[in-house]
Write an enzyme that holds these catalytic residues in place. Structure first.
Site, short mmCIF file in Angstrom:
data_model
loop_
_atom_site.label_atom_id
_atom_site.label_comp_id
_atom_site.label_asym_id
_atom_site.label_seq_id
_atom_site.Cartn_x
_atom_site.Cartn_y
_atom_site.Cartn_z
N LYS A 75 2.43 -13.00 6.71
CA LYS A 75 1.78 -11.91 7.16
C LYS A 75 1.44 -11.70 8.65
CE LYS A 75 -2.84 -10.47 5.44
NZ LYS A 75 -4.00 -11.06 4.71
N SER A 150 -5.32 -7.67 1.49
CA SER A 150 -4.95 -7.10 2.43
C SER A 150 -3.41 -7.42 2.72
CB SER A 150 -5.63 -7.13 3.47
OG SER A 150 -6.03 -8.39 3.81
N SER A 174 -8.31 -11.42 -0.14
CA SER A 174 -6.24 -10.64 -0.34
C SER A 174 -5.35 -11.51 -0.60
CB SER A 174 -7.00 -10.91 1.67
OG SER A 174 -7.69 -9.25 1.72
N1 GLN Z 1 -10.39 -6.39 0.78
C1 GLN Z 1 -11.78 -7.03 1.33
C2 GLN Z 1 -12.49 -6.60 2.72
O1 GLN Z 1 -11.39 -5.51 3.42
C3 GLN Z 1 -11.62 -8.54 1.57
C4 GLN Z 1 -10.14 -8.96 2.63
C5 GLN Z 1 -9.68 -10.42 2.74
O2 GLN Z 1 -9.64 -10.51 2.25
N2 GLN Z 1 -8.83 -9.85 4.10
O3 GLN Z 1 -13.04 -6.78 3.19
#
Ligand code: GLN
Length: 474
Positions: A75, A150, A174
């Site tokens: 990532k 994400s 995410s």
């Molecule tokens: N979708 C959640 C956010 O936007 C979690 C994102 C994540 O786990 N990095 O914060």
């Protein structure tokens, strides 16, 4: 595609070479990367060099490592020495980290081959990879739909069989949510189990790095390699990596598993149906399923959207046009800071910075941030009480299967709700795994989530393996 475990064993025994595995991985990346936008940077040179080193070790009769010759995607919020690392943001365009994240050092030491950096929502803020400054990633199973986020690029890399393994990060879901939307296994480890040294910080009290893979064994293998104490991360637990693969076939006989009402309410019918079928599969394997209600889980989203933005507003203050990446010149330093941040950050990141700054501001701190911390304590207590009654919890990973592009971009609340079932685990610092279980609308995968207390990874892996077998995997 061969599993990571199979590749490592074939490379070590000389059935194949790391060079051949890299060539195959590069070919599948080239075949679909333009269409799917999975890799922001393909590390041809790094991959060939790493493969050559692995093949030399094998030729010398040495042990080339648990991930010998296994291609892996990182990532793009993981720092890799000399490799472009953007966290999906324009503000980091052109930045080259001067060091490796600990997880990258560890997988390389285990013989893995770095294939490049995967697309992600900007600074990991999002659930669809649509907030990336470099364009969205498409779901390989249906390119008209999102891969989740994400860690959408990491999930798509594995789902498109570009790499058998990828690393993601999970602050509110995410890893698990994109795993669910792409039909993969994704594990969010216990807070502190995996070093975050070299992870670009979003919300430091929540962020964890973890594996994405096609099957439970590969996810367990990768977690064994990256877990364990790291003196470079002060939040790292002072203990070695847990043994997971040796518990893969432990099963669930005699275990008590709580089917949590709040972890299925509001989900699409096909998702609810999958969770009920999963409960039956666990029952068939000898577990006792207990129906539970944990009303505190309903407060998770509200607490998260104060705590995570508050921490983000502080973590992202470092992007000032001086130290990293983008700089937009202006007449004085303050104007330069402002112009750089205005151009460098996307709309979602700005929304979070404003929310977080507001929640922390004098006069509002107690009402917002302070209140959210109290809810977080209640959440931790609620989990503790639940784990006095049962060993693990069961629910959905996310309310829907993979959705279409644009379906939730104009409504941040709808997007935030993607993580309503995953966020409680992050707030508590516990562990959870998403495992594919059956299919829903348009034959798209549905993910089922198993949650456990801190350090329960071995139990989670064993229970997930039961579901994987019941779902027809070998
Ligand atoms: N979708 C959640 C956010 O936007 C979690 C994102 C994540 O786990 N990095 O914060």
């Amino acid at each position: 595609m061969k599993s990571a475990r199979q590749i490592a064993s074939d490379v070590q025994s000389g059935v194949t070479t790391a060079a051949a595995e890299v060539a195959a991985s590069l070919e599948s990346i080239r075949a679909r990367n333009d269409e799917l936008n999975v890799f922001l940077f393909v590390d041809d040179a790094g991959a060939l060099e790493a493969a050559r080193r692995v093949d030399e070790r094998v030729a010398r009769g040495e042990n080339a490592g648990a991930l010998a010759g296994v291609p892996i995607g990182f990532k793009d919020n993981l720092c890799q020495l000399g490799v472009p690392t953007t966290a999906g943001s324009r503000i980091l365009k052109g930045w080259l980290p001067p060091y490796n994240a600990t997880v990258i050092d560890r997988v390389l030491a285990a013989g893995a081959v770095p294939m490049g950096k995967t697309n992600m929502d900007e600074f990991a803020m999002g659930s669809s990879t649509e907030t990336s400054a470099y364009g969205p990633t498409r779901n390989p199973l249906d390119p008209s739909r999102v891969p989740g986020g994400s860690s959408g690029g990491s999930a798509a890399a594995v789902a498109a069989e570009m790499t058998p393994l990828a690393l993601g990060s999970d602050t509110g879901g995410s890893i698990r949510q994109p795993a669910a939307l792409c039909g993969l296994v994704g594990l969010k480890p216990t807070y502190g189990l995996v070093s975050r040294y070299g992870l670009i910080a979003f919300s430091s009290s929540l962020d964890q790095i973890g594996p994405l893979a096609k099957n439970v064994a590969d996810a367990a293998l990768l977690l064994e390699v990256i877990a364990g104490h790291d003196p470079l991360d002060s939040t790292s637990l002072p203990e070695p990596a847990p043994e997971l693969l040796s518990h893969l076939d432990d099963g669930v006989a005699g275990k008590r598993i709580g089917l949590v009402r709040e972890l299925v309410e509001g989900a699409e019918d096909e998702v609810v149906a999958a969770v009920h079928r999963a409960a039956q599969a666990l029952r068939d394997a000898g577990a006792t399923i207990v129906e539970l209600s944990v009303p505190e889980f309903r407060l998770g989203l509200s607490a998260y959207y104060l705590i995570a933005p508050a921490e983000a507003s502080s973590n992202l203050a470092r992007y000032d046009g001086v130290r990293y990446g983008l700089r937009v010149d202006a007449e004085d330093v303050a104007a330069m800071n402002e112009a750089t941040r205005t151009l460098g950050f996307g709309a979602e990141v700005k929304r979070r910075i404003m929310l977080g700054t507001y929640a922390l501001s004098a006069g509002y701190y107690d009402a917002y941030y302070g209140q959210a911390l109290k809810v977080r304590t209640q959440m931790i207590d609620a989990f503790r009480r639940a784990y006095q009654e049962v060993d693990l919890l069961l629910g959905a990973t996310t309310p829907t299967v993979a959705f279409k592009f644009g379906a939730k971009t104009s409504n941040p609340m709808a997007m935030y709700l993607s993580d309503v079932y995953t966020i409680p685990t992050n707030l508590a610092g516990d562990a959870a795994i998403s495992v594919p279980f059956g299919r829903g609308e348009s034959d798209l995968p549905v993910g089922v989530q198993l949650l456990g207390p801190g350090r329960s990874e071995a139990q989670l892996v064993a229970a997930a393996r039961v579901l994987e077998l019941a779902d027809g995997h070998s």
